[in-house]
Enzyme design. Structure first.
Site, PDB file in Angstrom:
ATOM      1  N   ASP A 192       0.822  -1.205   0.000  1.00 49.32           N
ATOM      2  CA  ASP A 192       0.000   0.000   0.000  1.00 49.32           C
ATOM      3  C   ASP A 192       0.858   1.258   0.000  1.00 49.32           C
ATOM      4  O   ASP A 192       1.914   1.309   0.629  1.00 49.32           O
ATOM      5  CB  ASP A 192      -0.902  -0.018   1.244  1.00 49.32           C
ATOM      6  CG  ASP A 192      -1.792   1.192   1.350  1.00 49.32           C
ATOM      7  OD1 ASP A 192      -2.600   1.415   0.433  1.00 49.32           O
ATOM      8  OD2 ASP A 192      -1.674   1.934   2.347  1.00 49.32           O
ATOM      9  N   GLU A 240       1.098  -0.465  -5.156  1.00 46.81           N
ATOM     10  CA  GLU A 240       0.211   0.659  -5.420  1.00 46.81           C
ATOM     11  C   GLU A 240       1.087   1.907  -5.385  1.00 46.81           C
ATOM     12  O   GLU A 240       1.380   2.439  -4.316  1.00 46.81           O
ATOM     13  CB  GLU A 240      -0.899   0.754  -4.371  1.00 46.81           C
ATOM     14  CG  GLU A 240      -1.877   1.869  -4.669  1.00 46.81           C
ATOM     15  CD  GLU A 240      -2.484   2.513  -3.432  1.00 46.81           C
ATOM     16  OE1 GLU A 240      -3.474   3.243  -3.579  1.00 46.81           O
ATOM     17  OE2 GLU A 240      -1.952   2.306  -2.327  1.00 46.81           O
TER      18      GLU A 240
END
Length: 728
Positions: free
Chosen positions: A405, A458
């Site tokens: 993330d 990401e």
């Protein structure tokens, strides 16, 4: 006897301010014999016992009414195994003395932990049920180098920090203690006098289970057995494999209708897993399941990085869920958050009274967007904690991939900061060199240790080489989310079709950089929250046009080069934004066949067709796998391309992004012959207008678009069609 122990030492020990309990407690050699000392608050009588015979060897004298006892066993010179018979409140208890056991951590482990190169630190640190010298119990180890005193407190000692102070291993900053009788399932924490003299209660950073919020204690829990990785699971992650990911928040996929309570891991195994399999997805991606205190963080602010959240059951229940997914042929991706952690005082923040896990300067250590703290990747023990965690989930739970993330927030020092709010690196640049090295090292170790498991990033900027090997200057991820593609295509789709001709490049631009990374095309949870609307609700027009636009978009997305990701609810066109406190709107699929059923059937067919035809996935990252046939017809908002497999077999993909049917639309093709329509998003099966080409169409030897042969097709309104060449 009292002359042997300084009164100040006894006072400090009882007050919980003595840092070296093993120098006082336990068995010690003296000129008079072996002296045994024990701190046993509330005890009235204590004897030293010979375990084999039960014989009382000596009665310990109470030197302090607060519970300090000492006594000499004369004529004994060599240490031996003993027990203590302790009378508490009139009841005698036979216990093993924690302070008769030697150091727990081996020198090599201590050295590797200090160097930050221990591949599996969780095997040493944390709480581990063990047997030492024939005694069952639990060994505890915690890194807190600046603490003045650390004790284990829990259900086994009345949460009393005086009873079990730990030994400090100064060479590593690790405190350790073996507590006889402590067993799996019991709650515990670490009580410490921190570097500033403050009393703190901390959860175990390496706890394998933890209490569900709002409680914060850790649970003694055995290390899970390793999961053997199969060849099938390895192949499912490869670059040439069909990868279609169903992204799920376990707490809101479906809830009990009577009380709005979550499904358990085992209920999810029985409901979510078969549903995802039936829908044709290849992978399940779970929003973070690490223990976290705030539901509204969706798991992205974890406090228990090694502990599956208890919201849905136990650690073993989570293993059951993963096993069920694997049995159904689904690989499992876990969202992993090594970028930041919350400020909750029971967790990592100022762990030993210093900024141990985080940077001390808020310009480096504080994330102002999320009110969280940023890991100090330059500290070896911190990096080791995180790398070990990545291995832990893959090896001990069978996680097949980690989706990392917020990578951009990690690799840029000025991420979301104004001038003066960040500190340049040693070369004056904005890159966080320590974070970059951490990511490269993590990906390198995973590649070496767990062949077949992959990582996905990401990463929201154009940082070069995110999914390129480290020896080519890359970060070493296997895949990168293509957020640029997602933003461009959604911006295009929300336009009224009459204006799309002026923004044609938003659909074509992605191919200009498509082969710079190994891309995943994501329609993730981030796109259906915070006022962005649902994917369906972003589509223009009336209800019919909204659904037609969405179907055409999905047909385009599944055909475009790159692996696929769809957040739950989008597969049946949920109309409202995602709400983490409620179930998906499954009622939309009740009451007879409707547009939502049509979208659901389309997504299933897209998945199954995409998986069946190698041309749609085999060469996602090879230019040979894609070719434009019509790229410049912006006036009619038509785009046509081919996907190609290694053997040269082609699939034609044609999209018409206006509500006007295009009859007799001619375009040049590479391979003459008979072409069969294998997917049409305007099919009546999906609640479309059922315009199309009647199943098959033959090419003509009519030149078009620089090619000798061509096809003449009907392009349905607001639709995407796929065609495959029939064998002669």
């Amino acid at each position: 006897m009292s002359d042997r122990i300084d009164r100040d030492v006894i006072n400090a020990l009882i007050a919980g301010h003595f840092a070296d309990p093993f120098s006082v407690l336990g068995m010690h050699k003296t000129t008079a014999g072996l002296e045994v000392r024990a701190l046993l608050p509330d005890a009235t009588d204590v004897w030293v016992i010979e375990p084999k015979t039960g014989r009382k060897l000596a009665k310990l004298e109470c030197l302090d009414s607060r519970g300090f006892f000492s006594g000499v066993i004369p004529r004994r010179k060599n240490f031996f195994r003993y027990q203590l018979a302790v009378v508490w409140h009139g009841q005698q208890n036979l216990i093993d003395d924690p302070y008769r056991f030697g150091p727990l951590i081996q020198e090599m482990d201590a050295w590797l932990l200090s160097e930050g190169t221990h591949l599996r630190p969780y095997e040493t640190l944390g709480a581990h049920a063990d047997t030492m010298d024939g005694v069952t119990g639990t060994r505890f180890s915690v890194w807190a180098p600046n603490a003045r005193r650390v004790s284990v407190v829990g259900q086994f000692n009345y949460w009393d920090g005086r009873r079990h102070p730990m030994r400090l291993r100064k060479e590593s900053g690790i405190w350790e203690l073996f507590i006889p009788g402590a067993h799996n399932g019991q709650l515990y924490k670490y009580e410490m006098i921190d570097a500033n003299g403050n009393l703190r209660l901390k959860s175990d950073p390496y706890a394998f289970e933890a209490q569900m919020r709002p409680e914060t204690a850790s649970l003694i829990c055995g290390l899970p057995e390793k999961v053997v990785q199969t060849e099938e699971r390895k192949k499912a992650n490869q670059f040439d494999a069909p990868i279609s990911i169903y992204e799920v928040h376990l707490g809101s996929w479906r809830r009990h209708t009577d009380n709005n309570f979550w499904l358990s891991y085992r209920e999810l195994a029985d409901q979510l897993v078969p549903y995802a399999k039936w829908m044709g997805f290849t992978h399940l991606e779970l929003l973070p399941i690490n223990e976290h205190p705030f539901d509204g963080s969706w798991g992205y602010q974890p406090t228990g990085l090694y502990a599956p959240t208890r919201r849905f059951g136990t650690r073993d229940d989570f293993r059951y869920f993963i096993d069920a997914a694997h049995a159904a042929g689904l690989n499992v991706i876990l969202d992993w958050v090594p970028g930041h952690f919350p400020t909750d005082d029971f967790a990592l923040a100022e762990f030993d009274g210093t900024n141990l896990y985080e940077h001390s300067d808020p310009r480096e250590g504080y994330h102002q967007d999320w009110n969280t703290l940023i890991y100090n990747y330059g500290r070896r023990e911190v990096s080791n904690f995180l790398v070990g965690n990545a291995l832990y989930w893959i090896e001990r739970f069978g996680i097949d991939a980690l989706r990392v993330d917020a990578v951009a927030s990690m690799i840029y020092r000025d991420y979301s900061r104004k001038e003066g709010e960040w500190i340049p690196n040693e070369f004056g640049g904005r890159e966080n060199l320590e974070a970059i090295e951490f990511l490269r090292n993590t990906n390198r170790i995973l590649g070496e240790q767990v062949s077949g498991a992959v990582t996905m990033a990401e990463e929201s900027t154009d940082f070069p080489g995110v999914s390129r090997p480290q020896d080519m200057g890359g970060l070493g991820f296997w895949y990168k989310w293509n957020l640029g593609w997602m933003h461009d295509t959604l911006d295009y789709m929300k336009l009224d079709p009459i204006y799309r001709q002026y923004h044609h490049d938003k659909l074509t631009f992605g191919m200009l950089y498509n082969y710079t990374e190994n891309f995943v095309l994501p329609l993730s949870h981030d796109e259906v929250v915070h006022g962005k609307k649902s994917i369906l609700d972003r589509m223009p027009g009336d209800a019919w046009q909204k659904f037609a636009n969405l179907r055409a978009y999905y047909g385009w997305m599944w055909a475009f080069p790159g692996k696929k990701l769809l957040f739950m609810g989008n597969e049946f066109a949920q109309g409202r934004e995602w709400n983490h406190d409620a179930s998906l709107d499954w009622h939309l699929l009740e009451g007879g066949d409707n547009w939502h059923h049509g979208v659901q059937r389309l997504v299933r067919d897209l998945n199954l067709t995409y998986r069946h035809h190698k041309a749609m996935h085999e060469l996602d990252f090879d230019p040979y796998g894609f070719e434009w046939l019509v790229v410049d017809d912006k006036e009619r908002s038509v785009l046509i391309f081919v996907r190609r497999d290694k053997e040269g077999n082609e699939i034609i993909v044609a999209s018409n992004f206006t509500p006007v049917p295009r009859h007799d639309y001619r375009f040049g093709i590479n391979q003459p012959g008979k072409w069969r329509e294998i997917l049409n998003t305007d099919s009546i099966h999906y609640h479309g207008s059922n315009a199309g080409n009647g199943g098959t169409v033959h090419s003509d030897e009519i030149a078009s678009h620089g090619r000798q042969h061509s096809l003449s097709l009907t392009l349905p309104p607001l639709a995407t069609i796929w065609l495959v060449r029939e064998a002669e």
